[in-house]
Design an enzyme around this catalytic site. Structure first.
Site, PDB file in Angstrom:
ATOM      1  N   HIS A 145      16.781  50.860  56.117  1.00  0.00           N
ATOM      2  CA  HIS A 145      17.331  50.183  54.935  1.00  0.00           C
ATOM      3  C   HIS A 145      16.240  50.054  53.870  1.00  0.00           C
ATOM      4  O   HIS A 145      16.446  50.389  52.703  1.00  0.00           O
ATOM      5  CB  HIS A 145      17.859  48.802  55.332  1.00  0.00           C
ATOM      6  CG  HIS A 145      18.250  47.929  54.173  1.00  0.00           C
ATOM      7  ND1 HIS A 145      19.335  48.190  53.370  1.00  0.00           N
ATOM      8  CD2 HIS A 145      17.686  46.794  53.679  1.00  0.00           C
ATOM      9  CE1 HIS A 145      19.433  47.252  52.441  1.00  0.00           C
ATOM     10  NE2 HIS A 145      18.446  46.396  52.606  1.00  0.00           N
ATOM     11  N   GLU A 212      24.431  42.289  58.970  1.00  0.00           N
ATOM     12  CA  GLU A 212      23.227  41.721  59.585  1.00  0.00           C
ATOM     13  C   GLU A 212      23.591  40.974  60.865  1.00  0.00           C
ATOM     14  O   GLU A 212      24.759  40.715  61.134  1.00  0.00           O
ATOM     15  CB  GLU A 212      22.554  40.732  58.606  1.00  0.00           C
ATOM     16  CG  GLU A 212      22.223  41.352  57.260  1.00  0.00           C
ATOM     17  CD  GLU A 212      21.200  40.556  56.457  1.00  0.00           C
ATOM     18  OE1 GLU A 212      20.511  39.702  57.053  1.00  0.00           O
ATOM     19  OE2 GLU A 212      21.112  40.799  55.237  1.00  0.00           O
ATOM     20  N   ARG A 248      24.348  43.082  43.159  1.00  0.00           N
ATOM     21  CA  ARG A 248      23.232  44.008  42.937  1.00  0.00           C
ATOM     22  C   ARG A 248      22.731  44.032  41.494  1.00  0.00           C
ATOM     23  O   ARG A 248      21.539  44.208  41.252  1.00  0.00           O
ATOM     24  CB  ARG A 248      23.645  45.426  43.352  1.00  0.00           C
ATOM     25  CG  ARG A 248      24.040  45.550  44.812  1.00  0.00           C
ATOM     26  CD  ARG A 248      22.934  45.125  45.739  1.00  0.00           C
ATOM     27  NE  ARG A 248      23.313  45.360  47.136  1.00  0.00           N
ATOM     28  CZ  ARG A 248      22.599  44.910  48.167  1.00  0.00           C
ATOM     29  NH1 ARG A 248      21.480  44.214  47.958  1.00  0.00           N
ATOM     30  NH2 ARG A 248      22.992  45.164  49.384  1.00  0.00           N
ATOM     31  N   THR A 268      26.884  33.285  52.092  1.00  0.00           N
ATOM     32  CA  THR A 268      26.506  34.106  53.242  1.00  0.00           C
ATOM     33  C   THR A 268      27.484  33.758  54.351  1.00  0.00           C
ATOM     34  O   THR A 268      27.652  32.577  54.686  1.00  0.00           O
ATOM     35  CB  THR A 268      25.068  33.789  53.705  1.00  0.00           C
ATOM     36  OG1 THR A 268      24.182  33.941  52.593  1.00  0.00           O
ATOM     37  CG2 THR A 268      24.632  34.716  54.829  1.00  0.00           C
ATOM     38  N   GLU A 385      23.302  51.345  49.556  1.00  0.00           N
ATOM     39  CA  GLU A 385      22.834  52.583  50.170  1.00  0.00           C
ATOM     40  C   GLU A 385      23.933  53.645  50.193  1.00  0.00           C
ATOM     41  O   GLU A 385      23.692  54.805  49.862  1.00  0.00           O
ATOM     42  CB  GLU A 385      22.379  52.323  51.607  1.00  0.00           C
ATOM     43  CG  GLU A 385      21.125  51.492  51.738  1.00  0.00           C
ATOM     44  CD  GLU A 385      20.853  51.164  53.203  1.00  0.00           C
ATOM     45  OE1 GLU A 385      20.503  52.069  53.963  1.00  0.00           O
ATOM     46  OE2 GLU A 385      21.013  49.986  53.590  1.00  0.00           O
TER      47      GLU A 385
HETATM   48 CA    CA Z   1      19.912  40.591  53.394  1.00  0.00          CA
END
Ligand code: CA
Length: 440
Positions: A145, A212, A248, A268, A385
């Site tokens: 990453h 994650e 982003r 989150t 990505e």
């Molecule tokens: Ca992160």
């Protein structure tokens, strides 16, 4: 743990038949913790078994745990897992052993009858946020990453010179941790593109997810007392899925010089299940090999046992369900799949590093790995990505395209540990649907 001991423990079966289905993900040996809403709406602690949740508070009430130590019995009646996490490791092991015995096929019929009354179908359980974390730290432990993201911003030097020495991380925002299923409001902020030197302000045009894994800390460490690498794994209680939602265009404008801030702190998501580390024993594996020219970890991050068994073989997948797919009754589109074992740093290294300056971790603190991506392009754990920085939209199975997430898009993360000869251990799902922004 020897293979013989592992095999004996993992060949045990439950009288609760749905738990014995090898792919159910919630076998007798997993027993992931959760918090669910009781009949009165109040939170209660449970564990997942087969297709049901075992109500642990009820187990206390009907005296099934009467001979366990008082602190853990009290913790089982709490409104979240924090008091339980704060108990000693021995108490965690005793509770886990007792719950396994209660659900084991060898359990007495009279016991089964009592336990049966404390089982709730998983499909009927409203799962709540399991832990109230005082602190949340997000690492950057996937070199794949870090390299791919680095190539977007610094093609001449994708990895900064510190990456192979320092487990990079930043302090995230604990107040905006939400349980999977909570809708995510599109954030507003200062965004690129810049026109005439002035950034825009408004809803993000490049909302992203990050696949994650979150690690919950059990007993922490006193302020000023670092935890050595050989003891670090002992601080981890269990793991969950985690989606680090990211804006982003806000991130690329604000991240220098001090790192992520409002591009990450709006939400989150964590999955509702906390899978105890003990349930991951068969899936431990060697730390990812380092390239021959890479430096060895500094001594405070190097431990022979951790190198041998410190990583976790866990498949992580991301899916996208768009409003059009939902309307057409289509299945979610699989965006990517990666494996947690490919991280550059093990959980123990992350914990040892975090405390190496004397910083104190508290019971319930949450440490996230950072986006888990593999080497191949289809293993990338975020749209940044997958779309090459937003330049190349991805094509979905139904013909739609995406750069960033759109309103009403739902992101679904799934995680599972698989090994031949062992039942699957699932982390469940972490879902989140995007809502339109709210103007200031
Ligand atoms: Ca992160």
């Amino acid at each position: 743990m020897t293979d013989g001991f592992l095999s004996a423990e993992w060949s045990r079966r439950s009288w609760f038949e749905s738990a014995n289905e090898p792919t159910c993900g919630f076998p007798l040996q997993s027993l992931p913790y959760c918090v669910f809403a009781g009949m009165d709406g109040r939170p209660r602690i449970g564990v997942g078994i087969g297709l049901s949740v075992l109500d642990i508070k009820e187990c206390v009430h009907v005296d099934l745990l009467h001979d366990l130590a008082a602190p853990i019995r009290t913790a089982c009646e709490a409104k979240n897992l924090n008091p339980l996490l704060a108990c000693e490791a021995g108490a965690h092991a005793a509770l886990r052993a007792r719950l396994m015995d209660l659900l084991d096929s060898e359990a007495l019929n009279s016991t089964r009858d009592i336990v049966c009354k404390a089982l709730i179908p998983m499909a009927n359980a409203t799962l709540l946020k399991p832990v109230a974390s005082a602190n949340y730290t997000d690492f950057y432990a996937s070199i794949h990453h870090a390299t791919r993201v680095g190539q977007l911003f610094r093609p001449e030097q994708p990895l900064l010179p510190n990456y192979k020495f320092v487990p990079i991380g930043y302090h995230g925002r604990a107040s905006s941790l939400v349980v999977g299923g909570t809708p995510i409001r599109r954030p507003c902020g200062q965004t690129k593109p810049i026109q005439n030197g002035i950034p825009g302000f408004g809803p993000t045009r490049f909302l992203d997810y990050e696949v994650e894994v979150g690690i919950y800390i059990a007993s922490g460490n006193p302020l000023g007392e670092p935890v050595s690498i050989d003891r670090a794994a002992g601080l981890a209680f269990g793991v969950s899925l985690l989606n680090d939602w990211s804006a982003r265009d806000m991130q690329s404008w604000e991240y220098q010089p001090l790192g992520p801030f409002l591009a990450k702190s709006f939400a989150t998501s964590v999955s509702p299940w906390v899978v105890p580390m003990a349930a991951l024993a068969p899936f431990r594996c060697p730390a990812a090999g380092r390239a021959a020219q890479d430096p060895a970890p500094l001594p405070y991050l190097w431990d022979a046992e951790d190198q041998k068994t410190g990583a976790i073989d866990m498949t992580l997948e991301a899916f996208l369900l768009t409003p059009a797919m939902r309307a057409a009754g289509l299945a979610a589109h699989r965006l990517s799949g990666a494996n947690l074992r490919d991280l550059y740093w093990t959980p123990a290294q992350l914990i040892a590093h975090h405390t190496s300056n004397g910083c104190n971790l508290l019971p319930g603190d949450l440490l996230a790995t950072g986006t888990v991506s593999g080497e191949d392009d289809d293993t990338a754990g975020c749209l940044l990505e997958l779309t090459n920085g937003g330049a190349k939209p991805i094509l979905l199975l139904n013909g739609e395209r995406r750069n960033g997430l759109e309103d009403r898009d739902e992101v679904i993360l799934r995680g599972v540990c698989r090994r031949e000869g062992f039942p699957d251990v699932s982390l469940g799902e972490c879902r989140g649907i995007v809502l339109a922004f709210q103007s200031v």
